[in-house]
Design a protein around this motif. Structure first.
Motif, PDB file in Angstrom:
ATOM      1  N   GLU A 120       0.807  -1.212   0.000  1.00 40.99           N
ATOM      2  CA  GLU A 120       0.000   0.000   0.000  1.00 40.99           C
ATOM      3  C   GLU A 120       0.844   1.266   0.000  1.00 40.99           C
ATOM      4  O   GLU A 120       0.477   2.274  -0.631  1.00 40.99           O
ATOM      5  CB  GLU A 120      -0.925  -0.009   1.227  1.00 40.99           C
ATOM      6  N   ASN A 121       1.983   1.246   0.709  1.00 39.16           N
ATOM      7  CA  ASN A 121       2.825   2.442   0.830  1.00 39.16           C
ATOM      8  C   ASN A 121       4.108   2.339  -0.005  1.00 39.16           C
ATOM      9  O   ASN A 121       5.131   2.927   0.342  1.00 39.16           O
ATOM     10  CB  ASN A 121       3.186   2.688   2.296  1.00 39.16           C
ATOM     11  N   GLU A 122       4.036   1.597  -1.081  1.00 37.59           N
ATOM     12  CA  GLU A 122       5.238   1.357  -1.873  1.00 37.59           C
ATOM     13  C   GLU A 122       5.754   2.635  -2.533  1.00 37.59           C
ATOM     14  O   GLU A 122       4.990   3.560  -2.838  1.00 37.59           O
ATOM     15  CB  GLU A 122       4.980   0.290  -2.929  1.00 37.59           C
ATOM     16  N   VAL A 123       7.077   2.646  -2.717  1.00 33.75           N
ATOM     17  CA  VAL A 123       7.741   3.752  -3.411  1.00 33.75           C
ATOM     18  C   VAL A 123       8.440   3.172  -4.634  1.00 33.75           C
ATOM     19  O   VAL A 123       9.292   2.292  -4.514  1.00 33.75           O
ATOM     20  CB  VAL A 123       8.767   4.443  -2.495  1.00 33.75           C
ATOM     21  N   ARG A 124       8.069   3.673  -5.807  1.00 26.52           N
ATOM     22  CA  ARG A 124       8.695   3.205  -7.047  1.00 26.52           C
ATOM     23  C   ARG A 124       9.865   4.134  -7.375  1.00 26.52           C
ATOM     24  O   ARG A 124       9.706   5.161  -8.039  1.00 26.52           O
ATOM     25  CB  ARG A 124       7.682   3.181  -8.186  1.00 26.52           C
ATOM     26  N   ALA A 125      11.040   3.751  -6.904  1.00 30.26           N
ATOM     27  CA  ALA A 125      12.224   4.571  -7.164  1.00 30.26           C
ATOM     28  C   ALA A 125      12.608   4.525  -8.637  1.00 30.26           C
ATOM     29  O   ALA A 125      13.087   5.519  -9.198  1.00 30.26           O
ATOM     30  CB  ALA A 125      13.383   4.088  -6.299  1.00 30.26           C
ATOM     31  N   LEU A 126      12.395   3.369  -9.265  1.00 23.78           N
ATOM     32  CA  LEU A 126      12.536   3.229 -10.714  1.00 23.78           C
ATOM     33  C   LEU A 126      11.285   2.558 -11.239  1.00 23.78           C
ATOM     34  O   LEU A 126      10.815   1.569 -10.659  1.00 23.78           O
ATOM     35  CB  LEU A 126      13.773   2.394 -11.082  1.00 23.78           C
ATOM     36  N   ASP A 127      10.757   3.071 -12.341  1.00 26.31           N
ATOM     37  CA  ASP A 127       9.466   2.598 -12.830  1.00 26.31           C
ATOM     38  C   ASP A 127       9.573   2.222 -14.312  1.00 26.31           C
ATOM     39  O   ASP A 127       9.400   3.045 -15.203  1.00 26.31           O
ATOM     40  CB  ASP A 127       8.419   3.699 -12.635  1.00 26.31           C
ATOM     41  N   HIS A 128       9.931   0.950 -14.567  1.00 25.16           N
ATOM     42  CA  HIS A 128      10.009   0.415 -15.929  1.00 25.16           C
ATOM     43  C   HIS A 128      10.949   1.232 -16.821  1.00 25.16           C
ATOM     44  O   HIS A 128      10.555   1.752 -17.866  1.00 25.16           O
ATOM     45  CB  HIS A 128       8.615   0.340 -16.550  1.00 25.16           C
ATOM     46  N   VAL A 129      12.194   1.311 -16.379  1.00 28.45           N
ATOM     47  CA  VAL A 129      13.214   2.055 -17.115  1.00 28.45           C
ATOM     48  C   VAL A 129      13.880   1.142 -18.145  1.00 28.45           C
ATOM     49  O   VAL A 129      14.272   0.019 -17.827  1.00 28.45           O
ATOM     50  CB  VAL A 129      14.277   2.620 -16.157  1.00 28.45           C
ATOM     51  N   SER A 130      13.995   1.631 -19.370  1.00 25.91           N
ATOM     52  CA  SER A 130      14.727   0.929 -20.418  1.00 25.91           C
ATOM     53  C   SER A 130      15.670   1.919 -21.102  1.00 25.91           C
ATOM     54  O   SER A 130      15.282   3.047 -21.421  1.00 25.91           O
ATOM     55  CB  SER A 130      13.773   0.332 -21.459  1.00 25.91           C
ATOM     56  N   LEU A 131      16.914   1.502 -21.306  1.00 29.27           N
ATOM     57  CA  LEU A 131      17.884   2.343 -21.995  1.00 29.27           C
ATOM     58  C   LEU A 131      19.067   1.493 -22.438  1.00 29.27           C
ATOM     59  O   LEU A 131      19.275   0.377 -21.957  1.00 29.27           O
ATOM     60  CB  LEU A 131      18.354   3.508 -21.108  1.00 29.27           C
ATOM     61  N   GLU A 132      19.840   2.050 -23.371  1.00 27.99           N
ATOM     62  CA  GLU A 132      21.043   1.398 -23.856  1.00 27.99           C
ATOM     63  C   GLU A 132      22.180   2.412 -23.898  1.00 27.99           C
ATOM     64  O   GLU A 132      21.960   3.580 -24.225  1.00 27.99           O
ATOM     65  CB  GLU A 132      20.822   0.811 -25.256  1.00 27.99           C
ATOM     66  N   ILE A 133      23.372   1.961 -23.556  1.00 28.86           N
ATOM     67  CA  ILE A 133      24.562   2.804 -23.622  1.00 28.86           C
ATOM     68  C   ILE A 133      25.638   2.031 -24.365  1.00 28.86           C
ATOM     69  O   ILE A 133      25.970   0.899 -23.993  1.00 28.86           O
ATOM     70  CB  ILE A 133      25.052   3.202 -22.217  1.00 28.86           C
ATOM     71  N   ASP A 134      26.167   2.633 -25.413  1.00 26.18           N
ATOM     72  CA  ASP A 134      27.196   1.975 -26.218  1.00 26.18           C
ATOM     73  C   ASP A 134      28.570   2.157 -25.599  1.00 26.18           C
ATOM     74  O   ASP A 134      28.824   3.122 -24.844  1.00 26.18           O
ATOM     75  CB  ASP A 134      27.216   2.553 -27.634  1.00 26.18           C
ATOM     76  N   ARG A 135      29.446   1.241 -25.914  1.00 24.07           N
ATOM     77  CA  ARG A 135      30.833   1.353 -25.473  1.00 24.07           C
ATOM     78  C   ARG A 135      31.436   2.646 -26.031  1.00 24.07           C
ATOM     79  O   ARG A 135      31.270   2.977 -27.209  1.00 24.07           O
ATOM     80  CB  ARG A 135      31.615   0.140 -25.977  1.00 24.07           C
ATOM     81  N   GLY A 136      32.110   3.390 -25.170  1.00 18.21           N
ATOM     82  CA  GLY A 136      32.761   4.618 -25.604  1.00 18.21           C
ATOM     83  C   GLY A 136      31.907   5.862 -25.544  1.00 18.21           C
ATOM     84  O   GLY A 136      32.361   6.941 -25.915  1.00 18.21           O
ATOM     85  N   GLU A 137      30.676   5.758 -25.049  1.00 19.51           N
ATOM     86  CA  GLU A 137      29.822   6.944 -24.919  1.00 19.51           C
ATOM     87  C   GLU A 137      30.173   7.737 -23.651  1.00 19.51           C
ATOM     88  O   GLU A 137      30.729   7.205 -22.695  1.00 19.51           O
ATOM     89  CB  GLU A 137      28.343   6.542 -24.850  1.00 19.51           C
ATOM     90  N   PHE A 138      29.808   9.019 -23.677  1.00 17.62           N
ATOM     91  CA  PHE A 138      29.865   9.875 -22.493  1.00 17.62           C
ATOM     92  C   PHE A 138      28.431  10.327 -22.243  1.00 17.62           C
ATOM     93  O   PHE A 138      27.857  11.068 -23.040  1.00 17.62           O
ATOM     94  CB  PHE A 138      30.779  11.068 -22.750  1.00 17.62           C
ATOM     95  N   VAL A 139      27.845   9.864 -21.143  1.00 15.28           N
ATOM     96  CA  VAL A 139      26.426  10.086 -20.864  1.00 15.28           C
ATOM     97  C   VAL A 139      26.261  10.780 -19.515  1.00 15.28           C
ATOM     98  O   VAL A 139      26.902  10.388 -18.526  1.00 15.28           O
ATOM     99  CB  VAL A 139      25.655   8.751 -20.842  1.00 15.28           C
ATOM    100  N   ALA A 140      25.432  11.793 -19.469  1.00 18.77           N
ATOM    101  CA  ALA A 140      25.051  12.419 -18.203  1.00 18.77           C
ATOM    102  C   ALA A 140      23.643  11.954 -17.839  1.00 18.77           C
ATOM    103  O   ALA A 140      22.726  12.047 -18.658  1.00 18.77           O
ATOM    104  CB  ALA A 140      25.081  13.945 -18.324  1.00 18.77           C
ATOM    105  N   ILE A 141      23.489  11.434 -16.630  1.00 19.99           N
ATOM    106  CA  ILE A 141      22.163  11.094 -16.106  1.00 19.99           C
ATOM    107  C   ILE A 141      21.804  12.185 -15.108  1.00 19.99           C
ATOM    108  O   ILE A 141      22.482  12.367 -14.097  1.00 19.99           O
ATOM    109  CB  ILE A 141      22.165   9.706 -15.443  1.00 19.99           C
ATOM    110  N   ILE A 142      20.745  12.921 -15.406  1.00 24.41           N
ATOM    111  CA  ILE A 142      20.417  14.103 -14.624  1.00 24.41           C
ATOM    112  C   ILE A 142      19.005  13.992 -14.060  1.00 24.41           C
ATOM    113  O   ILE A 142      18.107  13.400 -14.669  1.00 24.41           O
ATOM    114  CB  ILE A 142      20.569  15.387 -15.471  1.00 24.41           C
TER     115      ILE A 142
END
Length: 239
Positions: free
Chosen positions: A18-40
């Motif tokens: 009843e009091n659940e907290v969804r810190a992540l909610d069905h997240v999908s993503l891909e990161i290629d080798r050698g990328e520079f990614v900011a998660i904000i």
């Protein structure tokens, strides 16, 4: 490009029910080798939870996380520890240096846990400290260095073993503006050498200098885009 990270329908739920907290909610993503990614994202957005997942510091409630083709979301604590030690270099906001060890001893410490011999780990630590411009500070302890220099030691520690992923959690959060600029420049240089760099930040100005931005809000990916700022275009040309 060669895919390094693949996240599929990832969720993290605290206090299920009843009091659940969804810190992540069905997240999908891909990161290629050698990328520079900011998660904000703002505080409470889920970006830190996502960082913990990507860094194998926690496991999801559901979904899959593939790192280098391996589903790490089903591994045991010991197996996750081995993955962290072998695949990921961590840079934290608080530096996390050991006060009574010198710079080179701090950099060597994780290499000991990897079972690397004394001579080789010394060579790797010297190479890493040279890389971050601290060849003259190898025998200094954290209390004898500025905040920017301590963060450089932390970067050297993260890259010494040449892991494929550098995960930087608010690495400029405790630094003045000049030191912050220096650290961001260093991360860009690491990226140019072929490292995959994932930068966790709440700062839009920092994210604007990174080629790709993944914006997290309320536990889901609100946006995933490539910056076209002048600085990012120049960085891309330099690569």
């Amino acid at each position: 490009m060669d895919m390094l990270i693949q996240v599929q329908d990832l969720s993290k739920i605290y206090n299920p029910g009843e009091n659940e907290v969804r810190a992540l909610d069905h997240v999908s993503l891909e990161i290629d080798r050698g990328e520079f990614v900011a998660i904000i994202g703002h505080s409470g957005s889920g970006k830190s939870t996502l960082m913990n997942m990507l860094g194998c510091l926690d496991v999801p409630t559901s979904g899959q996380y593939y790192l280098n083709g391996q589903d790490v979301s089903v591994l045991t604590d010991n197996e996750l520890s081995d993955i962290r030690n072998r695949e990921i270099g961590f840079i934290f906001q608080g530096f996390n240096l050991i006060a009574n060890l010198t710079a080179i001893e701090n950099v060597e410490l994780p290499l000991i846990y990897r079972g690397i011999g004394k001579r080789q780990r010394h060579e790797l630590a010297v190479e890493a400290l040279n890389l971050v411009g601290l060849s003259h500070r190898m025998d200094h302890k954290p209390s004898q260095m500025s905040g920017g220099q301590q963060q450089r030691v932390a970067i050297a520690r993260a890259v010494a073993a040449k892991p494929p992923v550098i995960l930087a959690d608010e690495p400029t959060g405790n630094l003045d503006s000049k030191s912050s600029a220096d650290i961001l420049k260093m991360l860009k240089e690491l990226h140019r050498t072929g490292r995959t760099v994932i930068l966790i930040t709440h700062d839009n100005d920092i994210a604007a200098q990174v080629k790709r931005v993944i914006r997290i809000k309320d536990g889901y990916v609100e946006a995933d885009y490539f910056n076209k700022s002048e600085e990012c275009v120049e960085n891309e040309k330099a690569e």
